[in-house]
Enzyme design. Structure first.
Site, short mmCIF file in Angstrom:
data_model
loop_
_atom_site.label_atom_id
_atom_site.label_comp_id
_atom_site.label_asym_id
_atom_site.label_seq_id
_atom_site.Cartn_x
_atom_site.Cartn_y
_atom_site.Cartn_z
N THR A 59 0.83 -1.21 0.00
CA THR A 59 0.00 0.00 0.00
C THR A 59 0.86 1.26 0.00
O THR A 59 0.56 2.23 -0.70
CB THR A 59 -0.97 0.00 1.20
OG1 THR A 59 -1.72 -1.21 1.18
CG2 THR A 59 -1.92 1.18 1.14
N CYS A 60 1.95 1.25 0.75
CA CYS A 60 2.85 2.41 0.78
C CYS A 60 3.49 2.62 -0.59
O CYS A 60 3.60 3.76 -1.06
CB CYS A 60 3.93 2.20 1.83
SG CYS A 60 3.30 2.01 3.52
N ALA A 61 3.90 1.54 -1.22
CA ALA A 61 4.49 1.63 -2.55
C ALA A 61 3.48 2.17 -3.55
O ALA A 61 3.79 3.03 -4.38
CB ALA A 61 5.02 0.27 -2.98
#
Length: 167
Positions: A59-61
């Site tokens: 999700t961060c990526a």
């Protein structure tokens, strides 16, 4: 203190995000050259702070890639992804992913997570940051603030970008 969830289970932050209309606290974060930077390094520009636990999660990526795509078209705006990853790992991620329009900053020797109320206090993620997006105008006034309710969810890109377009 705010409560969010991680995989549906409640977890707590150390405080609250800066509120809309408030002055964003200055920070000391570390850039890719191992230099400390703060809000003054981006003076006179609008800032989008994409705060994430770690670039090494899907999700961060994804959020970093999406903001990178949108940032290419933003005038007088710095888009920053802020995570606990070491600058070396952030550089590697940005190079592999072709991230050219987002600056990566590390919290690894900083009180940023506490100062911005996003440090996670419990769960296996304790010590990392919650997922949040802040938009600051040219004077560092908060014009958009989102603490993502479920840490595995993506932020509301449209709302953050809309705040920038109004600024």
């Amino acid at each position: 203190m705010a409560t969010i969830t991680f995989q549906g289970k409640p977890i707590n932050t150390c405080g609250d995000l800066p509120t809309i209309g408030s002055q964003a606290p200055d920070f000391k974060l570390t850039n890719r050259k191992m230099q400390d930077v703060g809000l003054t390094n981006f003076a006179g520009k609008r800032k989008l702070l994409n705060i994430v636990p770690s670039l090494d999660t899907p999700t961060c990526a994804t959020s970093t890639r999406k903001f990178n795509e949108k940032a290419a078209h933003l005038h007088n705006t710095e888009v920053l992804v802020i995570s606990a990853d070491l600058p070396f790992a952030q550089v590697r991620f940005c190079e592999i992913e072709g991230i050219k329009h987002v600056g990566a900053l590390s919290t690894f020797r900083s009180s940023f997570a506490q100062d911005y109320g996003v440090e996670l206090l419990d769960s296996i993620l304790a010590g990392l940051t919650a997922r949040a997006v802040l938009v600051l105008d040219e004077t560092d006034t908060v014009i958009h603030a989102e603490l993502v309710a479920e840490i595995a969810d993506e932020p509301d890109y449209a709302a953050a970008l809309a705040a920038l377009s109004k600024a």
